[in-house]
Motif scaffolding. Structure first.
Motif, PDB file in Angstrom:
ATOM      1  N   ILE A 178     -31.980 -57.278  59.033  1.00 12.72           N
ATOM      2  CA  ILE A 178     -32.231 -56.136  59.919  1.00 12.72           C
ATOM      3  C   ILE A 178     -33.723 -55.816  59.875  1.00 12.72           C
ATOM      4  N   ILE A 179     -34.331 -55.694  61.058  1.00 14.46           N
ATOM      5  CA  ILE A 179     -35.749 -55.330  61.162  1.00 14.46           C
ATOM      6  C   ILE A 179     -35.853 -54.105  62.060  1.00 14.46           C
ATOM      7  N   HIS A 180     -36.611 -53.117  61.619  1.00 10.67           N
ATOM      8  CA  HIS A 180     -36.830 -51.946  62.474  1.00 10.67           C
ATOM      9  C   HIS A 180     -38.177 -51.307  62.138  1.00 10.67           C
ATOM     10  N   SER A 181     -38.704 -50.573  63.109  1.00  9.60           N
ATOM     11  CA  SER A 181     -40.013 -49.942  62.941  1.00  9.60           C
ATOM     12  C   SER A 181     -39.895 -48.440  63.158  1.00  9.60           C
ATOM     13  N   GLU A 182     -40.669 -47.685  62.393  1.00 12.68           N
ATOM     14  CA  GLU A 182     -40.541 -46.233  62.409  1.00 12.68           C
ATOM     15  C   GLU A 182     -41.148 -45.587  63.645  1.00 12.68           C
ATOM     16  N   LEU A 183     -42.035 -46.277  64.346  1.00 15.23           N
ATOM     17  CA  LEU A 183     -42.607 -45.726  65.572  1.00 15.23           C
ATOM     18  C   LEU A 183     -41.856 -46.188  66.816  1.00 15.23           C
ATOM     19  N   ASP A 184     -40.680 -46.765  66.612  1.00 14.14           N
ATOM     20  CA  ASP A 184     -39.849 -47.171  67.742  1.00 14.14           C
ATOM     21  C   ASP A 184     -39.061 -45.958  68.213  1.00 14.14           C
ATOM     22  N   TYR A 185     -39.554 -45.299  69.264  1.00 12.55           N
ATOM     23  CA  TYR A 185     -38.854 -44.134  69.790  1.00 12.55           C
ATOM     24  C   TYR A 185     -37.857 -44.525  70.885  1.00 12.55           C
ATOM     25  N   ARG A 186     -37.900 -45.777  71.314  1.00 12.47           N
ATOM     26  CA  ARG A 186     -36.906 -46.258  72.275  1.00 12.47           C
ATOM     27  C   ARG A 186     -35.554 -46.444  71.580  1.00 12.47           C
ATOM     28  N   LEU A 187     -35.586 -47.046  70.389  1.00 16.71           N
ATOM     29  CA  LEU A 187     -34.397 -47.203  69.545  1.00 16.71           C
ATOM     30  C   LEU A 187     -34.794 -46.754  68.141  1.00 16.71           C
ATOM     31  N   PRO A 188     -34.511 -45.515  67.802  1.00 19.03           N
ATOM     32  CA  PRO A 188     -35.000 -44.966  66.535  1.00 19.03           C
ATOM     33  C   PRO A 188     -34.581 -45.781  65.322  1.00 19.03           C
ATOM     34  N   VAL A 189     -35.361 -45.664  64.276  1.00 14.72           N
ATOM     35  CA  VAL A 189     -35.203 -46.479  63.069  1.00 14.72           C
ATOM     36  C   VAL A 189     -33.841 -46.282  62.414  1.00 14.72           C
ATOM     37  N   THR A 190     -33.189 -45.160  62.659  1.00 13.09           N
ATOM     38  CA  THR A 190     -31.870 -44.928  62.069  1.00 13.09           C
ATOM     39  C   THR A 190     -30.837 -45.950  62.552  1.00 13.09           C
ATOM     40  N   GLU A 191     -31.069 -46.566  63.730  1.00 15.70           N
ATOM     41  CA  GLU A 191     -30.163 -47.624  64.187  1.00 15.70           C
ATOM     42  C   GLU A 191     -30.191 -48.807  63.227  1.00 15.70           C
ATOM     43  N   GLY A 192     -31.374 -49.171  62.766  1.00 12.38           N
ATOM     44  CA  GLY A 192     -31.492 -50.262  61.803  1.00 12.38           C
ATOM     45  C   GLY A 192     -30.947 -49.879  60.436  1.00 12.38           C
ATOM     46  N   LEU A 193     -31.231 -48.641  60.027  1.00  6.52           N
ATOM     47  CA  LEU A 193     -30.742 -48.190  58.723  1.00  6.52           C
ATOM     48  C   LEU A 193     -29.220 -48.165  58.676  1.00  6.52           C
ATOM     49  N   ALA A 194     -28.603 -47.709  59.763  1.00  2.00           N
ATOM     50  CA  ALA A 194     -27.143 -47.641  59.786  1.00  2.00           C
ATOM     51  C   ALA A 194     -26.531 -49.035  59.676  1.00  2.00           C
ATOM     52  N   ALA A 195     -27.069 -49.983  60.432  1.00  7.76           N
ATOM     53  CA  ALA A 195     -26.539 -51.353  60.370  1.00  7.76           C
ATOM     54  C   ALA A 195     -26.711 -51.941  58.973  1.00  7.76           C
ATOM     55  N   PHE A 196     -27.882 -51.733  58.378  1.00  3.86           N
ATOM     56  CA  PHE A 196     -28.128 -52.267  57.034  1.00  3.86           C
ATOM     57  C   PHE A 196     -27.196 -51.622  56.014  1.00  3.86           C
ATOM     58  N   ASN A 197     -26.982 -50.308  56.138  1.00  4.23           N
ATOM     59  CA  ASN A 197     -26.103 -49.626  55.192  1.00  4.23           C
ATOM     60  C   ASN A 197     -24.682 -50.177  55.257  1.00  4.23           C
ATOM     61  N   VAL A 198     -24.203 -50.472  56.465  1.00  2.00           N
ATOM     62  CA  VAL A 198     -22.868 -51.048  56.611  1.00  2.00           C
ATOM     63  C   VAL A 198     -22.810 -52.418  55.946  1.00  2.00           C
ATOM     64  N   LEU A 199     -23.797 -53.251  56.218  1.00  2.00           N
ATOM     65  CA  LEU A 199     -23.822 -54.595  55.638  1.00  2.00           C
ATOM     66  C   LEU A 199     -23.834 -54.535  54.112  1.00  2.00           C
ATOM     67  N   GLN A 200     -24.656 -53.651  53.559  1.00  3.23           N
ATOM     68  CA  GLN A 200     -24.740 -53.537  52.101  1.00  3.23           C
ATOM     69  C   GLN A 200     -23.450 -52.999  51.504  1.00  3.23           C
ATOM     70  N   ALA A 201     -22.875 -51.980  52.156  1.00  2.00           N
ATOM     71  CA  ALA A 201     -21.642 -51.395  51.638  1.00  2.00           C
ATOM     72  C   ALA A 201     -20.494 -52.398  51.662  1.00  2.00           C
ATOM     73  N   LYS A 202     -20.515 -53.315  52.635  1.00  2.00           N
ATOM     74  CA  LYS A 202     -19.473 -54.332  52.742  1.00  2.00           C
ATOM     75  C   LYS A 202     -19.792 -55.574  51.903  1.00  2.00           C
ATOM     76  N   LYS A 203     -20.899 -55.526  51.150  1.00  2.00           N
ATOM     77  CA  LYS A 203     -21.311 -56.630  50.284  1.00  2.00           C
ATOM     78  C   LYS A 203     -21.594 -57.911  51.074  1.00  2.00           C
ATOM     79  N   ILE A 204     -22.046 -57.752  52.311  1.00  2.00           N
ATOM     80  CA  ILE A 204     -22.447 -58.902  53.134  1.00  2.00           C
ATOM     81  C   ILE A 204     -23.915 -59.189  52.836  1.00  2.00           C
ATOM     82  N   PRO A 205     -24.291 -60.433  52.534  1.00  2.00           N
ATOM     83  CA  PRO A 205     -25.705 -60.731  52.272  1.00  2.00           C
ATOM     84  C   PRO A 205     -26.578 -60.182  53.398  1.00  2.00           C
ATOM     85  N   SER A 206     -27.549 -59.377  53.038  1.00  2.00           N
ATOM     86  CA  SER A 206     -28.348 -58.700  54.062  1.00  2.00           C
ATOM     87  C   SER A 206     -29.698 -58.301  53.493  1.00  2.00           C
ATOM     88  N   LYS A 207     -30.613 -58.056  54.387  1.00  2.00           N
ATOM     89  CA  LYS A 207     -31.969 -57.654  54.004  1.00  2.00           C
ATOM     90  C   LYS A 207     -32.502 -56.719  55.078  1.00  2.00           C
TER      91      LYS A 207
END
Length: 725
Positions: free
Chosen positions: A647-676
C-alpha cells in the motif's frame, strides 16, 4: 545532454535530462526549450534554456543560470524569460540567442512577485503585448508570499464547499492573468511603467484554472485577451462549468481593463479549454464539453467567427442529437498560417495524434484525418510558416514534440502539404541511450462478445535476443517465459498511451524481467465515447470483466508469459481496481499486488474535493444513491482478501485522503496477509520529487520481484556468474 546506460533502471530514468516541448521561432530556423537534470550524487536539480538549430540538429545553451524559466520568442533572434530574484521578485530578461557577447542580454523590468506562463504578441504599432499568470490578493494586487505578513494563528474557517483542492487548502488568493506592454527604444525592450495590470481584478473570476491550468487557458490577440474561468455563481466542488471570456484591449497599456464578455455556447455547459486566436485576430477556436458535472465528457470543437460578437459560436461536426459526428476528444488547437486550416490533437487507440480540418464548420464536411508523426504520442506541436525553395508562397510546418514508451523526448517536423514527417532530435536517440528498442513495444486486441479491449505490451530488451525468429514469417517465438506484470491505469477516464512517463513507466518494469501488459478497459479514452462513458455505474463491473478477459487471453495466447508468477499494480482508480481485484477471483491469480493512492471504500468518496466526480460516476449523491456507492465498495469484500499487497499513499493527496491507504493496510495487517505501507508526507496524488520517486521504485520493484520469483532468478544469475570467475 545524452545519458547512456546499458540497462534501463529507475535511477537512469530519473536522472535522464528532461526536455520541455520545443517552440520554433517565427521563421522556423531555431527551436527554444528547457532542460532539467537531477543528480542523485549532488542531490540537486539544474535547469537551463537551450536553442536547437532546426536545420543541423545541434543545440546551444544561451541561458544557464539559476532561477531562469518561462522562455518565449520575441522575434527570430531574441527571447524573453523570467529570472527569479530576491524576496519573490521576477525580472524580465531579454537575450539574443544568436550572439555570444555578454552584452547580448539585458533586463526589461522587474515585478515584485512571482509570475509564470508567459505569452507575448507583436502588435501593429511595434510594441509587444505580454500576458502572464500570477496569484492575486482579494483586492486584485499581485500576491508575493515572500513579503506576506504571516498570521499568528494557522486556523482556517470555511462556510462553503471546496475547502481544499489537489494538494492545497483553498484561500482568498486567486490565480489571475496580468498583462502589460513592452516598448522598444534604442534597440531594447522595456516594460512600460514597470508594471503589470490584473485583467481579472474585481471580476470574481480566476484563470488559469487551478490546479493544472497554464498557458492553454488563455491567449493574446491583437485586440485583447481570451481566457477560460470557472462560473463564479456555481459551486466548483459540484459543477465543472468553465466559460470562455474576452477582454478587449487596444494597447495592453490600459490601467483599467473593460469587463470581460462571456462567449455564449447554448447547450454546452461544461469545461471550456484551449482558446486560440486566429492570425487575423478576429476568430477564436476552442473546445467545450456539454455536461456541467462530468469532467471527462467529450470536448466539442467550436468557432467564434468574430470575437467582437461573442454571442455567436459554431460547433464543428454538430449533429441533431447533440452527440457530434466526430467521436474523438479534441485537445490542443493551432491555426494554419492563412487561417483556412485548423490542426487539433486527439487521442486515438493509445496514441495522441494531430488531425487537420478546415477552419470553418460548414467546410468541415469530412471527419478529420491524422497527420504523420513519429512513433508514440504528440505531447505538443507549434506551427510556423515557411517558403519552399521553389516557391515564394508560404506553407504550414509543424514543429512536433512526441514521446513514446521508449523515448522521453523527440522533436520532428511535419509537413501537412506533403504528409511527411522528419525526426530532428531525440533526447534518448529513440531509446538507444537507455538500452531500449522499438522491438520491445507491441499491442494486443482481446476479443469480446460486445467490444474488444486494446492493450499495450512492453517486453524486456532481453526478449529480443532470447526469442527465436521463425524462418517463414519472421515472427518471434518464445524460448523463455517471463512473469506477467499487469498495470491498471487511473482515471478511470484515462488510458495507457504509447508515451513516456517518469511515474508509471512500463519499460522500468519490463527491464526487471517482466512482460508488461497495459490494458485499456471500459472507461478508457481514445476508443470512442461509448467505451469511455460505459464506466458510469460500473466501477467494479465491466472494467473488472475486461481485465479478467485480458489476463486469460494473455496467458493462453502469449507463450512468453508465465501467468503463474503474475503481479498487478495500479494507482488512483487503478488502486481502486487493485483493492477490488483483491476481493474477487482475479486476485487469487496474482502473486502480489500494489495499490498506490487507491480507494479503500467508495462510501468515503465524499472526502474528495471535486464532488462532481463521484456524483457522475456513481450516478448521484451519496445520500440520493447510497446503494450505487455500496455496490462497488471494495471494503465489502475484505473477507476475501488474501494476496500479499503493498500500500502506498501520500499525505498531501486531497483527492483520495491518506486514510484510504491506512484503512487498507490495517485490514491486511489484521488479517495477517503479507503487506507493507509506504507513506510520503510531502507528496500529493503523484510522487514527483526525485528522491521520493527513487524510494517508490525501489519499494515497488522489491515487492513484486520478491513474490514473482525474479529476486531468486537474479540471485541465481549472480551466483552462477561468481562461480565462473
Amino acid at each position: 545532454m545524452t545519458l547512456t546506460a546499458t540497462k534501463f533502471t529507475p535511477e537512469v530514468m530519473l536522472s535522464a535530462p528532461r526536455r520541455s516541448p520545443g517552440v520554433p521561432n517565427p521563421s522556423g530556423t531555431l527551436a527554444l526549450y528547457t532542460v532539467s537534470t537531477y543528480s542523485f550524487k549532488d542531490h540537486e536539480k539544474t535547469t537551463n534554456i537551450r536553442v536547437l538549430d532546426i536545420n543541423t540538429g545541434t543545440a546551444t545553451t544561451p541561458v544557464d543560470e539559476a532561477g531562469a524559466s518561462n522562455p518565449v520568442w520575441l522575434n527570430d533572434d531574441e527571447i524573453l524569460y523570467v529570472r527569479s530574484g530576491d524576496k519573490g521578485s521576477s525580472t524580465l530578461v531579454v537575450r539574443n540567442v544568436t550572439a555570444s557577447a555578454s552584452s547580448s542580454f539585458y533586463e526589461a523590468g522587474t515585478i515584485q512577485g512571482p509570475i509564470g506562463d508567459l505569452k507575448v504578441k507583436a502588435l501593429a504599432d511595434g510594441t509587444v503585448a505580454l500576458a502572464c499568470s500570477a496569484s492575486a490578493t482579494p483586492d486584485g494586487n499581485l500576491f508575493n508570499p515572500e513579503t506576506e505578513v504571516k498570521p499568528h494563528s494557522t486556523a482556517r474557517v470555511y462556510t462553503s464547499l471546496f475547502v481544499r483542492h489537489w494538494d492545497t487548502w483553498n484561500s482568498e488568493k486567486r490565480s489571475s492573468i496580468f498583462y502589460g506592454v513592452l516598448d522598444k527604444k534604442d534597440g531594447k525592450y522595456a516594460l512600460r511603467d514597470g508594471r503589470l495590470t490584473n485583467a481579472l481584478a474585481g471580476t470574481r473570476l480566476s484563470s488559469p484554472v487551478p490546479p493544472f491550468g497554464g498557458t492553454g487557458d488563455f491567449d493574446i490577440g491583437p485586440e485583447g485577451l481570451v481566457f477560460v474561468a470557472k462560473d463564479p455563481d456555481l459551486d466548483p466542488a459540484i459543477y465543472t462549468k468553465t466559460d470562455l471570456y474576452f477582454i478587449p484591449l487596444k494597447t495592453f497599456a490600459e490601467s483599467s481593463p473593460p469587463p470581460p464578455k462571456i462567449v455564449k455556447t447554448p447547450g454546452l455547459e461544461g469545461y471550456s479549454n484551449s482558446p486560440v486566436f486566429s492570425h487575423c485576430g478576429r476568430k477564436v477556436a476552442f473546445t467545450r464539453m456539454r455536461s456541467n458535472q462530468y469532467e471527462s465528457d467529450k470536448p466539442r470543437l467550436l468557432l467564434v467567427r468574430d470575437i467582437g460578437n461573442p454571442d455567436e459560436t459554431e460547433e464543428f461536426f454538430a449533429t441533431p442529437d447533440g452527440d457530434g459526428a466526430w467521436d474523438s476528444r479534441p485537445e490542443s488547437i493551432a491555426w494554419g498560417h492563412d487561417d483556412t486550416q485548423l490542426y487539433v490533437t486527439a487521442e486515438h487507440r493509445a496514441r495522441t495524434l494531430i488531425f487537420t480540418l478546415p477552419s470553418t464548420p460548414s467546410r468541415a464536411t469530412s471527419l478529420p484525418t491524422p497527420l504523420p508523426t513519429p512513433d508514440g504520442s504528440v505531447a505538443d506541436f507549434r506551427l510556423y510558416a515557411a517558403s519552399s525553395p521553389s516557391s515564394s508562397s508560404k506553407t504550414d510546418h509543424l514543429f512536433v514534440t512526441t514521446t513514446s514508451l521508449i523515448d522521453n523526448s523527440c522533436y520532428s517536423l511535419t509537413h501537412p502539404a506533403t504528409a511527411t514527417s522528419t525526426v530532428i532530435s531525440s533526447a534518448s536517440k529513440q531509446g538507444r541511450s537507455f538500452g531500449l528498442s522499438r522491438a520491445q513495444v507491441d499491442s494486443i486486441t482481446v476479443p469480446g462478445p460486445d467490444y474488444d479491449v486494446h492493450a499495450l505490451v512492453v517486453r524486456p530488451s532481453t526478449w529480443v535476443s532470447d526469442a527465436a525468429t521463425g524462418s517463414t514469417t519472421g515472427s518471434r517465438r518464445a524460448t523463455k517465459k517471463y512473469p506477467l506484470c499487469m498495470l491498471v491505469h487511473g482515471g478511470p477516464q484515462g488510458a495507457w498511451q504509447d508515451s513516456w512517463s517518469t511515474r508509471w513507466n512500463p519499460a522500468v518494469f519490463a527491464e526487471q524481467g517482466y512482460v508488461v501488459v497495459c490494458p485499456n478497459p471500459t472507461g478508457s479514452t481514445g476508443y470512442g465515447m461509448a467505451l469511455e462513458d460505459g464506466i458510469r455505474g460500473q466501477w467494479g463491473g465491466r472494467p473488472y470483466e475486461d481485465l479478467e478477459r485480458c489476463f486469460d487471453w494473455v496467458v493462453a495466447n502469449m507463450p512468453e508469459v508465465d501467468g503463474e508468477r503474475a503481479v498487478a499494480l495500479g494507482a488512483s482508480y487503478g488502486g481502486f481496481m487493485i483493492n477490488w481485484i483483491q476481493g474477487h477471483p482475479l486476485g487469487r491469480k496474482f502473486k502480489a499486488l500494489v495499490c498506490h493512492d487507491g480507494v479503500f471504500s467508495t462510501l468515503n468518496q465524499w472526502a474528495t474535493e471535486e464532488l462532481f466526480f463521484p456524483i457522475h460516476d456513481f450516478e448521484g449523491t451519496l445520500y440520493e444513491n447510497r446503494e450505487g456507492y455500496e455496490k462497488w465498495d471494495p471494503a465489502r469484500f475484505i473477507n476475501e482478501w488474501a494476496t500479499p499487497q503493498l500500500i502506498i499513499h501520500s499525505e498531501l493527496d486531497y483527492r483520495l485522503p491518506v486514510t484510504e491507504g491506512l484503512a487498507a493496510f490495517n485490514v491486511l495487517q489484521a488479517k495477517k496477509i503479507p503487506s507493507k505501507l509506504l507513506v510520503f508526507p510531502d507528496e500529493n496524488h503523484w510522487v514527483l520529487k526525485h528522491e521520493n520517486s527513487l524510494v517508490w521504485h525501489r519499494e515497488v520493484l522489491g515487492w513484486i520481484n520478491k513474490y514473482s520469483g525474479i529476486d531468486d532468478e537474479q540471485k541465481l544469475a549472480e551466483e552462477t556468474e561468481a562461480l565462473k570467475v
